[in-house]
Scaffold this active site. Structure first.
Site, PDB file in Angstrom:
ATOM      1  N   ASP A 185       0.906  -1.143   0.000  1.00  0.00           N
ATOM      2  CA  ASP A 185       0.000   0.000   0.000  1.00  0.00           C
ATOM      3  C   ASP A 185       0.950   1.199   0.000  1.00  0.00           C
ATOM      4  O   ASP A 185       1.530   1.534   1.042  1.00  0.00           O
ATOM      5  CB  ASP A 185      -0.879   0.008   1.248  1.00  0.00           C
ATOM      6  CG  ASP A 185      -1.761   1.244   1.297  1.00  0.00           C
ATOM      7  OD1 ASP A 185      -1.541   2.153   0.478  1.00  0.00           O
ATOM      8  OD2 ASP A 185      -2.654   1.308   2.150  1.00  0.00           O
ATOM      9  N   HIS A 186       1.130   1.832  -1.163  1.00  0.00           N
ATOM     10  CA  HIS A 186       2.243   2.791  -1.270  1.00  0.00           C
ATOM     11  C   HIS A 186       2.082   3.970  -0.310  1.00  0.00           C
ATOM     12  O   HIS A 186       3.045   4.636   0.033  1.00  0.00           O
ATOM     13  CB  HIS A 186       2.421   3.274  -2.714  1.00  0.00           C
ATOM     14  CG  HIS A 186       1.324   4.165  -3.196  1.00  0.00           C
ATOM     15  ND1 HIS A 186       0.239   3.708  -3.874  1.00  0.00           N
ATOM     16  CD2 HIS A 186       1.148   5.499  -3.064  1.00  0.00           C
ATOM     17  CE1 HIS A 186      -0.563   4.716  -4.150  1.00  0.00           C
ATOM     18  NE2 HIS A 186      -0.036   5.817  -3.670  1.00  0.00           N
ATOM     19  N   HIS A 248      -5.662   2.711   1.768  1.00  0.00           N
ATOM     20  CA  HIS A 248      -4.968   3.893   2.281  1.00  0.00           C
ATOM     21  C   HIS A 248      -5.626   4.477   3.543  1.00  0.00           C
ATOM     22  O   HIS A 248      -4.968   4.702   4.555  1.00  0.00           O
ATOM     23  CB  HIS A 248      -4.921   5.007   1.244  1.00  0.00           C
ATOM     24  CG  HIS A 248      -4.379   4.590  -0.084  1.00  0.00           C
ATOM     25  ND1 HIS A 248      -3.423   3.619  -0.225  1.00  0.00           N
ATOM     26  CD2 HIS A 248      -4.646   5.026  -1.332  1.00  0.00           C
ATOM     27  CE1 HIS A 248      -3.135   3.483  -1.512  1.00  0.00           C
ATOM     28  NE2 HIS A 248      -3.865   4.320  -2.198  1.00  0.00           N
TER      29      HIS A 248
END
Ligand code: NDP
Length: 498
Positions: A185-186, A248
């Site tokens: 999950d960047h 996010h």
């Protein structure tokens, strides 16, 4: 001499090597790591995709992209040639057994050249339909078994609901140990997101007031100005709930709400985060309309320009009922957070690109100043800015200079830009390095992903059963549908826009 672990020989195999993510994020991040000397001399990157490239044309193609997308600016000849000499390419469909044989041969050739067994990181940067086939083919080719040397990075989305995420977890766990699997999950790689841990647990100041006794509510906003850009086809199958909230925003919520970890060990941090997900009160299906708002943008005006409505975007169904905006209220049932609402909102074509967390404190228990002194009084607030300006704001009250007592709010501001005066690393640099080093703190574990999907199950089911006949319901360039305001107004609150 023993090499520091980041300098051990390693090979990164990128499936989806001709794709957008590889060009815009993965290869520019690798280039930065290389120039900053985070990679060993014995490292190799093998691209894998169907497009036909020779080694030379693959390298040339990537250089153009790095020149365009790297925050470092254009590459210089010396660094680039040195970097690119580590790249090679295999052309194949992800079901093509001959391509996997070529991969096995290439990996053993590298081991022979380096006189060692290198670490292997398989990065699945393909559309999600490819994840299962690639994982299985890596298993068949004998490339999944060594837990010490082999890792697999999986891009988002990880499933499109609880059932599919669970299914993918089962397939992966039949081939890899959990410690080998890195679900990206960047957002978790962003400096400010990681800083939430430092802010909360490296300071004695905030933790004693970080609970229901002092905090009134918390807001998490991830707003985008852009529409779907070139990803209309993907987005129309996904929507804001799956694309943003499931990963996010829930991950940020976990960092804000988690208990202090005993150590900075990856599993300890992930245990504490998953506890939060388990404590989130399930939304009963007959209450979904009270706790959630969905929206879709129509045409409008942004930064003085006319922009299309969602249904007119390329790749989007003209009758699409996919949501491009979500607001929701969540409650966390534990001692720390009982009755403290967490309001989450995210959307496309909103007036600003902004990601931030607002921690709104309660009013003082007793107001001792005369009412004429506190006309502008506001309760304390901490705002953690994730983007575009990374930093933290603390709002408190001061006496306004003058001969009479007038109290008004003021902000104490910390920004990374002013404090450090150097560029912040890209999230993908942090995440790639962590995965290569075997540190999974910033990646999602199987139980985390499934717990996050579980929270969304009733919402997805209700939204799928009731067709929204009021879409589009917000104009591009506004803060979403009217109902999003009402979600907070019903509780006597309003969205904070800083
Ligand atoms: P693209 O469509 O741009 O690229 C897909 C890549 O997969 C291409 O290299 C394509 O290569 C390859 N591919 C597709 N089908 C096959 C096949 N049958 N066999 C072998 N290779 C195949 O997608 P993105 O790069 O945008 O996204 C990749 C992943 O990253 C997705 O899961 C996405 O959700 C995720 N992601 C992307 C982001 C982004 O900004 N782009 C952001 C966050 C996540 P070829 O056609 O040459 O075979």
């Amino acid at each position: 001499m023993t090499l520091p672990s980041h300098l051990k020989p390693m090979v990164i195999v990128i499936f989806g090597a001709s794709g957008d993510l590889t060009e815009r994020k993965i290869v520019p991040a690798l280039y930065n790591l290389f120039v900053d000397k985070w990679l060993s001399e014995c490292f190799a990157v093998i691209g894998f995709a169907r497009t036909h490239f020779t080694e030379t044309s693959f390298r040339q193609h990537l250089r153009k992209k790095v020149d365009r997308f790297s925050l470092r600016g254009k590459t210089n000849d010396r660094d680039w040639h040195d970097f690119a000499s580590h790249f090679s390419y295999i052309s194949g469909h992800y079901d093509d057994s001959a391509a996997y044989t070529a991969l096995v041969n290439h990996l053993s050739k590298l081991d022979k050249t380096w006189h060692t067994y290198a670490n292997h990181t398989f990065y699945l940067a393909t559309p999600p339909e490819g994840f299962e086939a690639i994982a299985k083919n890596l298993g068949k080719a004998g490339l999944s078994h060594d837990p010490q040397r082999t890792r697999i990075i999986i891009e988002k989305p990880f499933g499109r609901d609880l059932v599919s995420a669970h299914g993918l977890n089962q397939i992966l766990s039949s081939l890899f140990q959990e410690s080998q699997i890195y679900r990206i999950d960047h957002y978790l790689g962003k400096e400010t997101v990681q800083n939430i841990l430092a802010f909360r647990f490296a300071n004695a100041l905030f933790e004693p007031i970080w609970d229901r006794r002092y905090i009134d509510h918390i807001q998490i906003t991830v707003a985008e100005e852009v529409g779907v850009e070139h990803r209309g086809g993907y987005y129309d199958q996904s929507g804001a709930l799956r694309d943003m909230i499931q990963n996010h925003l829930l991950q940020i919520l976990c960092l804000i709400a988690m208990e202090p970890p005993v150590s900075f060990n990856d599993n300890e941090i992930r245990n504490k985060k998953v506890d939060v997900l388990h404590a989130i009160r399930p939304i009963p299906k007959d209450q979904v309309h009270r706790f959630t708002v969905r929206g879709q943008y129509g045409a409008g005006c942004l930064q003085g320009l006319r922009v299309l409505g969602y249904r007119e975007e390329t790749g989007v169904d003209p009758d699409s009922i996919t949501e491009t905006f979500v607001a929701l209220k969540l409650l966390v049932d534990n001692w720390r957070w009982q009755d403290v609402p967490f309001y989450l909102r995210t959307g496309k074509r909103l007036p600003a690109k902004v990601s931030e967390v607002s921690i709104q404190f309660r009013p003082v228990p007793h107001q001792s100043f005369p009412s004429t002194s506190v006309k502008d009084w506001q309760a304390n607030r901490i705002v953690i800015h994730i983007q575009p300006e990374e930093g933290i704001n603390l709002r408190f009250q001061i006496k306004q200079p003058g001969l009479i007592m007038l109290v008004r709010p003021a902000d104490m501001r910390f920004t990374y830009r002013e404090a450090f005066r150097k560029p912040i690393h890209e999230a993908y640099e942090t995440l790639l390095l962590d995965a290569m080093l075997g540190d999974a703190t910033l990646f999602m574990r199987d139980d985390q992903v499934e717990a996050a999907w579980s929270i969304l199950v009733p919402i997805l089911e209700v939204w799928e059963s009731i067709v929204p006949d009021h879409f589009p319901n917000y104009e591009a360039g506004t803060w979403g549908p009217e109902e999003a305001k009402q979600l907070l107004e019903r509780d006597g609150r309003h969205w904070i826009t800083t």
